[in-house]
Design an enzyme around this catalytic site. Structure first.
Site, PDB file in Angstrom:
ATOM      1  N   CYS A   5       0.929  -1.221   0.020  1.00  0.00           N
ATOM      2  CA  CYS A   5      -0.113  -0.073  -0.081  1.00  0.00           C
ATOM      3  C   CYS A   5       0.838   1.308  -0.112  1.00  0.00           C
ATOM      4  O   CYS A   5       1.546   1.816  -0.992  1.00  0.00           O
ATOM      5  CB  CYS A   5      -1.043  -0.083   1.032  1.00  0.00           C
ATOM      6  SG  CYS A   5      -2.411   1.051   1.011  1.00  0.00           S
ATOM      7  N   HIS A  96      -3.275  -4.942   1.396  1.00  0.00           N
ATOM      8  CA  HIS A  96      -2.701  -5.293   2.607  1.00  0.00           C
ATOM      9  C   HIS A  96      -2.659  -6.683   2.710  1.00  0.00           C
ATOM     10  O   HIS A  96      -3.452  -7.200   3.418  1.00  0.00           O
ATOM     11  CB  HIS A  96      -3.591  -4.633   3.828  1.00  0.00           C
ATOM     12  CG  HIS A  96      -3.299  -3.122   3.794  1.00  0.00           C
ATOM     13  ND1 HIS A  96      -2.359  -2.446   4.399  1.00  0.00           N
ATOM     14  CD2 HIS A  96      -3.779  -2.021   3.053  1.00  0.00           C
ATOM     15  CE1 HIS A  96      -2.331  -1.164   4.235  1.00  0.00           C
ATOM     16  NE2 HIS A  96      -3.446  -0.925   3.561  1.00  0.00           N
ATOM     17  N   GLU A  98      -1.354  -8.436   4.957  1.00  0.00           N
ATOM     18  CA  GLU A  98      -1.056  -8.649   6.412  1.00  0.00           C
ATOM     19  C   GLU A  98      -2.391  -8.668   7.126  1.00  0.00           C
ATOM     20  O   GLU A  98      -2.500  -9.179   8.322  1.00  0.00           O
ATOM     21  CB  GLU A  98      -0.144  -7.840   6.918  1.00  0.00           C
ATOM     22  CG  GLU A  98      -0.449  -6.215   7.326  1.00  0.00           C
ATOM     23  CD  GLU A  98      -0.474  -5.311   5.969  1.00  0.00           C
ATOM     24  OE1 GLU A  98      -1.002  -4.241   6.290  1.00  0.00           O
ATOM     25  OE2 GLU A  98      -0.211  -5.801   5.060  1.00  0.00           O
TER      26      GLU A  98
END
Length: 122
Positions: A5, A96, A98
């Site tokens: 990002c 993202h 994660e």
């Protein structure tokens, strides 16, 4: 180096609407917030080359890659926009990873690090 990002924005050599890059190590041009504002955040399943046929990607005020140099490998697109790419030891994505339970893209990056380390000792 892996930029997700805003990290993708930092890695880019060129930014739409800006005269200077930040770290500027990937031969890519990036547009900030190209999928909309915070309220426009969304999730999408992506095919990511060498990672997964269906990867759950979370987009939050996400950028996208507008242009990629000849040595940049496009790993994924969403609605014809480049959202993941690799150039040598640099990996960048618009989303993202994660924020999901799928660790495939992180594992891909770990393999990139192992490859780079092995080349150091050849």
């Amino acid at each position: 180096m892996f930029g997700t990002c805003a990290g993708l924005i930092l890695l880019a050599k060129d930014l739409v609407g800006y005269n200077e890059s930040h770290i500027g190590v990937m031969d890519i041009k990036v547009e900030r917030n190209s999928f909309g504002r915070q309220v426009d955040s969304f999730e999408a399943d992506l095919a990511i080359k060498d990672v997964a046929e269906s990867f759950p990607a979370v987009f939050i005020r996400a950028p996208h890659i507008v242009e990629a140099g000849e040595n940049v490998e496009i790993l994924s697109k969403h609605n014809d926009r480049i959202v993941a790419a690799r150039e040598g030891q640099f990996l960048g994505c618009s989303f993202h990873p994660e924020l999901t339970d799928n660790h495939g893209l992180t594992a891909y990056f770990v393999e990139m690090v192992k490859e780079a380390r092995a080349k150091q000792f050849v």
